[in-house]
Design an enzyme around this catalytic site. Structure first.
Site, PDB file in Angstrom:
ATOM      1  N   ALA A  65       0.826  -1.202   0.000  1.00 18.76           N
ATOM      2  CA  ALA A  65       0.000   0.000   0.000  1.00 18.76           C
ATOM      3  C   ALA A  65       0.865   1.258   0.000  1.00 18.76           C
ATOM      4  O   ALA A  65       1.986   1.267   0.518  1.00 18.76           O
ATOM      5  CB  ALA A  65      -0.919   0.007   1.222  1.00 18.76           C
ATOM      6  N   GLY A 114       0.549  -5.420   0.592  1.00 22.78           N
ATOM      7  CA  GLY A 114      -0.540  -5.597  -0.356  1.00 22.78           C
ATOM      8  C   GLY A 114      -0.137  -6.374  -1.591  1.00 22.78           C
ATOM      9  O   GLY A 114      -0.959  -7.085  -2.187  1.00 22.78           O
ATOM     10  N   GLU A 117      -0.402  -9.839  -0.567  1.00 25.33           N
ATOM     11  CA  GLU A 117      -1.815 -10.197  -0.414  1.00 25.33           C
ATOM     12  C   GLU A 117      -2.486 -10.433  -1.765  1.00 25.33           C
ATOM     13  O   GLU A 117      -3.361 -11.299  -1.888  1.00 25.33           O
ATOM     14  CB  GLU A 117      -2.534  -9.102   0.376  1.00 25.33           C
ATOM     15  CG  GLU A 117      -2.181  -9.149   1.862  1.00 25.33           C
ATOM     16  CD  GLU A 117      -2.628  -7.910   2.623  1.00 25.33           C
ATOM     17  OE1 GLU A 117      -3.298  -8.068   3.658  1.00 25.33           O
ATOM     18  OE2 GLU A 117      -2.306  -6.787   2.189  1.00 25.33           O
ATOM     19  N   GLU A 137       3.585  -5.459   7.795  1.00 24.12           N
ATOM     20  CA  GLU A 137       2.661  -4.524   8.446  1.00 24.12           C
ATOM     21  C   GLU A 137       2.919  -4.369   9.937  1.00 24.12           C
ATOM     22  O   GLU A 137       2.688  -3.288  10.504  1.00 24.12           O
ATOM     23  CB  GLU A 137       1.209  -4.974   8.207  1.00 24.12           C
ATOM     24  CG  GLU A 137       0.728  -4.840   6.771  1.00 24.12           C
ATOM     25  CD  GLU A 137       1.044  -6.057   5.918  1.00 24.12           C
ATOM     26  OE1 GLU A 137       0.564  -6.126   4.779  1.00 24.12           O
ATOM     27  OE2 GLU A 137       1.782  -6.965   6.395  1.00 24.12           O
TER      28      GLU A 137
END
Length: 282
Positions: A65, A114, A117, A137
């Site tokens: 992100a 991300g 992910e 994270e």
């Protein structure tokens, strides 16, 4: 304005490239929204049977992100962060997971946060030997928010997933292969051809059957076996009246290569007839 998602069609395969190389293809809101829009277009294009998703440049698939944009949302309050950041990211990974055409991640570099992910969410993935993965994270004092606490544990098992989630440590493509995060690791120069080769092996088959299998696995994996078997039966019932299934059977009996039409028309006609019958006869 530079397109945030580059699109190329190659032999019935849409090659989509995240295009923020100067930001290591970080997922900002505009990029996520653009990718969702492109996926909508690809899904209804009958000339496209599969998708390859990769990153622009030599360094990153996606570094995760866009932290600067996320930080701004957090500063606006929890509601804004949930709406703008968490829900948007979860919508993207859910879309990739449930897409009715096979999506192959061609992981060409960093796949952090991300980016990792996305790799977890897509049904298939091939990694370059230069790829590098991480669940970082926790270094920001937060959990993953695009599905990373859920999908990685399902892929790798609870204990192995928690080790990665709780340490934030980087891991190699070979480790990603061991964990079930990717299907294959290839030399960097072979990544595109390997992804196209896998897509080609899938595209030889009925696109309708491919969609049914993707749906059955995606919906069934998070349910009990009994519920999953019902999903499987439902998908077979949807395929049974199609010309593709008849063609597959006839080709096998006739010892020839099948030629699929990829049409739901017979299934739709059968469903209409069933609804028109007073007793719902088949």
């Amino acid at each position: 304005m530079t397109d945030l998602v580059l699109s190329e069609i190659c032999d019935g395969v849409a090659i989509l490239t995240l295009n923020r190389p100067e930001k290591l293809n970080a997922l900002n809101y505009a990029l996520i929204d653009r990718l969702l829009a492109v996926l909508d277009t690809v899904e209804v294009d009958h000339s496209i049977g599969a998708v390859i998703l990769t990153g622009a440049g030599e360094k990153a698939f996606s570094s995760g992100a866009d932290i600067h944009e996320f930080s701004t949302s957090v500063a606006l309050g929890v509601d804004a962060a949930l709406r703008d950041f968490v829900m948007r990211g979860q919508r993207l990974t859910a879309r990739l997971e449930a897409f009715r055409k096979p999506v192959i991640a061609a992981v060409n570099g960093l796949a952090f946060g991300g980016g990792c992910e996305i790799t977890e969410a897509v049904p298939l993935a091939i990694a370059s030997e230069r790829a590098l993965f991480a669940k970082p994270e926790i270094n920001l004092a937060m959990p993953p928010t695009f599905g990373g606490t859920q999908r990685l544990a399902r892929l790798a098992g609870r204990k192995r997933a928690l080790e990665l989630l709780l340490t934030g440590e980087r891991f190699t493509p070979r480790r990603a292969l061991e964990l079930g995060l990717v299907n294959k690791v290839v030399p960097h120069g072979d990544l595109r051809s390997a992804a196209l080769e896998l897509a080609g092996r899938i595209l030889r088959h009925s696109q309708l059957a491919t969609a049914s299998i993707l749906t059955a696995v995606t919906r069934g994996i998070n349910q009990s076996i009994a519920e999953g078997l019902l999903v499987e039966a439902e998908q077979f019932a949807r395929m049974a009246p199609t010309s593709d299934l008849r063609e597959g059977l006839d080709a096998w009996i006739g010892r020839r290569q099948p030629s699929y039409s990829g049409s739901w028309s017979r299934a739709a006609d059968t469903s209409e007839a069933a609804r028109a019958s007073p007793r719902g006869d088949r």
